[in-house]
Enzyme design. Sequence first.
Site, PDB file in Angstrom:
ATOM      1  N   ARG A 170      42.239  29.498  36.784  1.00 38.60           N
ATOM      2  CA  ARG A 170      40.850  29.197  36.493  1.00 38.60           C
ATOM      3  C   ARG A 170      40.087  30.513  36.474  1.00 38.60           C
ATOM      4  O   ARG A 170      40.538  31.515  37.031  1.00 38.60           O
ATOM      5  CB  ARG A 170      40.251  28.243  37.523  1.00 38.60           C
ATOM      6  CG  ARG A 170      40.607  28.613  38.913  1.00 38.60           C
ATOM      7  CD  ARG A 170      40.033  27.757  39.986  1.00 38.60           C
ATOM      8  NE  ARG A 170      39.883  28.644  41.143  1.00 38.60           N
ATOM      9  CZ  ARG A 170      38.764  29.198  41.519  1.00 38.60           C
ATOM     10  NH1 ARG A 170      37.634  28.930  40.896  1.00 38.60           N
ATOM     11  NH2 ARG A 170      38.728  30.019  42.536  1.00 38.60           N
ATOM     12  N   ARG A 174      29.810  31.411  36.675  1.00 33.57           N
ATOM     13  CA  ARG A 174      28.680  31.035  37.506  1.00 33.57           C
ATOM     14  C   ARG A 174      27.415  30.974  36.678  1.00 33.57           C
ATOM     15  O   ARG A 174      27.090  31.928  35.984  1.00 33.57           O
ATOM     16  CB  ARG A 174      28.492  32.156  38.512  1.00 33.57           C
ATOM     17  CG  ARG A 174      28.427  31.694  39.910  1.00 33.57           C
ATOM     18  CD  ARG A 174      28.286  32.906  40.765  1.00 33.57           C
ATOM     19  NE  ARG A 174      29.428  33.057  41.637  1.00 33.57           N
ATOM     20  CZ  ARG A 174      29.641  34.129  42.357  1.00 33.57           C
ATOM     21  NH1 ARG A 174      28.834  35.163  42.282  1.00 33.57           N
ATOM     22  NH2 ARG A 174      30.678  34.181  43.147  1.00 33.57           N
ATOM     23  N   ARG A 247      54.512  44.221  40.862  1.00 34.27           N
ATOM     24  CA  ARG A 247      53.779  45.221  40.079  1.00 34.27           C
ATOM     25  C   ARG A 247      53.355  46.302  41.057  1.00 34.27           C
ATOM     26  O   ARG A 247      53.092  46.025  42.231  1.00 34.27           O
ATOM     27  CB  ARG A 247      52.519  44.611  39.434  1.00 34.27           C
ATOM     28  CG  ARG A 247      52.791  43.758  38.237  1.00 34.27           C
ATOM     29  CD  ARG A 247      53.266  44.521  37.017  1.00 34.27           C
ATOM     30  NE  ARG A 247      52.232  45.359  36.414  1.00 34.27           N
ATOM     31  CZ  ARG A 247      52.500  46.330  35.535  1.00 34.27           C
ATOM     32  NH1 ARG A 247      53.753  46.612  35.198  1.00 34.27           N
ATOM     33  NH2 ARG A 247      51.520  47.035  35.005  1.00 34.27           N
ATOM     34  N   ARG A 279      40.443  50.531  37.322  1.00 31.29           N
ATOM     35  CA  ARG A 279      39.165  50.626  38.019  1.00 31.29           C
ATOM     36  C   ARG A 279      38.956  52.026  38.569  1.00 31.29           C
ATOM     37  O   ARG A 279      39.909  52.780  38.769  1.00 31.29           O
ATOM     38  CB  ARG A 279      39.048  49.688  39.212  1.00 31.29           C
ATOM     39  CG  ARG A 279      40.059  48.631  39.418  1.00 31.29           C
ATOM     40  CD  ARG A 279      39.612  47.727  40.550  1.00 31.29           C
ATOM     41  NE  ARG A 279      40.667  47.586  41.530  1.00 31.29           N
ATOM     42  CZ  ARG A 279      40.606  46.768  42.554  1.00 31.29           C
ATOM     43  NH1 ARG A 279      39.526  46.041  42.756  1.00 31.29           N
ATOM     44  NH2 ARG A 279      41.605  46.681  43.408  1.00 31.29           N
ATOM     45  N   GLU A 299      42.466  53.877  39.688  1.00 31.51           N
ATOM     46  CA  GLU A 299      43.601  52.990  39.992  1.00 31.51           C
ATOM     47  C   GLU A 299      44.353  52.683  38.701  1.00 31.51           C
ATOM     48  O   GLU A 299      43.783  52.117  37.776  1.00 31.51           O
ATOM     49  CB  GLU A 299      43.032  51.716  40.606  1.00 31.51           C
ATOM     50  CG  GLU A 299      44.047  50.836  41.263  1.00 31.51           C
ATOM     51  CD  GLU A 299      43.379  49.673  41.992  1.00 31.51           C
ATOM     52  OE1 GLU A 299      42.508  49.911  42.853  1.00 31.51           O
ATOM     53  OE2 GLU A 299      43.717  48.524  41.670  1.00 31.51           O
ATOM     54  N   TYR A 347      50.826  37.216  47.732  1.00 30.44           N
ATOM     55  CA  TYR A 347      49.615  38.011  47.865  1.00 30.44           C
ATOM     56  C   TYR A 347      48.734  37.367  48.940  1.00 30.44           C
ATOM     57  O   TYR A 347      48.440  36.173  48.881  1.00 30.44           O
ATOM     58  CB  TYR A 347      48.826  38.106  46.545  1.00 30.44           C
ATOM     59  CG  TYR A 347      47.573  38.917  46.787  1.00 30.44           C
ATOM     60  CD1 TYR A 347      47.609  40.300  46.748  1.00 30.44           C
ATOM     61  CD2 TYR A 347      46.381  38.289  47.153  1.00 30.44           C
ATOM     62  CE1 TYR A 347      46.493  41.050  47.055  1.00 30.44           C
ATOM     63  CE2 TYR A 347      45.256  39.042  47.460  1.00 30.44           C
ATOM     64  CZ  TYR A 347      45.329  40.419  47.401  1.00 30.44           C
ATOM     65  OH  TYR A 347      44.224  41.163  47.721  1.00 30.44           O
ATOM     66  N   ASP A 349      45.109  37.974  51.197  1.00 28.67           N
ATOM     67  CA  ASP A 349      43.950  38.765  51.573  1.00 28.67           C
ATOM     68  C   ASP A 349      44.023  39.011  53.073  1.00 28.67           C
ATOM     69  O   ASP A 349      44.772  38.340  53.792  1.00 28.67           O
ATOM     70  CB  ASP A 349      42.657  38.024  51.200  1.00 28.67           C
ATOM     71  CG  ASP A 349      42.206  38.370  49.782  1.00 28.67           C
ATOM     72  OD1 ASP A 349      42.466  39.513  49.338  1.00 28.67           O
ATOM     73  OD2 ASP A 349      41.591  37.508  49.123  1.00 28.67           O
TER      74      ASP A 349
END
Length: 366
Positions: A170, A174, A247, A279, A299, A347, A349
Amino acid sequence: MYDYLIVGAGLFGAVFAYEATKRGKKCLVIDKREHIGGNVYTEEVDGIHVHKYGAHIFHTNNQEIWEYINQFASFNRYTNSPVANYKGEIYNLPFNMNTFNKLWGVTTPTEAKQKIEEQRRKAHITKPRNLEEQAISLVGIDIYEKLIKGYTEKQWGRPAEQLPAFIIKRLPVRFTYDNNYFNDRFQGIPIGGYTQIIDKMLADSNIKLQVDYFQDKETWDKQAKKVVYTGMIDQFFDYKFGTLQYRSLTFETSLLDDTDNYQGNAVVNYTDKETPYTRIIEHKHFEHGTQDKTIITKEYPAEWKPGDEPYYPINDTTNNTMYKQYKALAAQEENVIFGGRLATYQYYDMHQVIGSALVAVQKEFD
Ligand code: FDA
């Protein structure tokens, strides 16, 4: 004899060590890097805390985890609001009314919704067969072309038509003028950087750096009753089912003496295909720094091969199936606790790593 040998001085290992030593257990923590902290490590240079392994913004919806991390540091009020640079055009992220206004001149949510709907309909995609079709079917061609395509292709190192649709499940859109990237209740950057947090967590543990567990596994194993392993799970089992894919990234950091403000924001994404990096991070903006110089990090996404730093697991069917085989073997290891992003091949956080380490602690001690 130690109670626990903890392989990896990252956030998972550090939380486990902190909780174990609090309960009177003796921990030996080893890491192959020359510093503690794993990927959350920050290094202070001229008063600026440099995020050595990419931008790290703490955010969570979980009050307990927020209170937990706040034991070790005070957090500032940094709010992540990255911008995208597409061939010199600047857009706000995540996709919100500011982005839509810049793209199409629309000013109301109704107009923005109509524009996106119109583009989605025009694309006629009912069953997306790849990432490109998936993204267009979700947000239409303009957002895709300017803000998704180039960035994603650089990230994954291949054309979007060759990437599976599942990568983008998704896309948050917003319809408010809100540039705050995260929806979570709590977010910020620890004042003084992340390394001090890990330092405090490991204060009562014995730490040995620049040692690879596998160079002398038997000797390390003999030093403790149990092992907490936070390295790559396939390596633990000598890659017997094959190598899990990742990656990687490379970071190019520069100290700029002649400017105090390079890009006016902590995070700028380069969304065109031509710019080789994805970035640029300007570290001082994470902490509203007022130094007369600045430090930036470019990066670059990179292919991963064994021996490189594994950053993002590639959770496709082949790798996930292989991981399940390793996971089944791990379950049979009575004296080893597997945890953290590498040992669970996912992954995470930071708040999720803390949460999972606390679950492991509960299972072990309660
Ligand atoms: P981590 O990798 O940190 O620690 C494992 C340690 O084990 C490493 O230090 C490694 O050297 C060591 N090790 C491995 N094998 C070994 C061996 N054989 N012998 C000895 N030592 C060994 N999260 C978030 O909340 N907000 C954010 O903004 C970001 N941003 C972000 C950017 C980028 C580029 C990445 C890659 C990740 C993030 N994260 C993030 C995620 C965050 O980095 C992550 O949640 C934690 O660092 C994971 O902590 P672990 O302890 O699981 O692994």
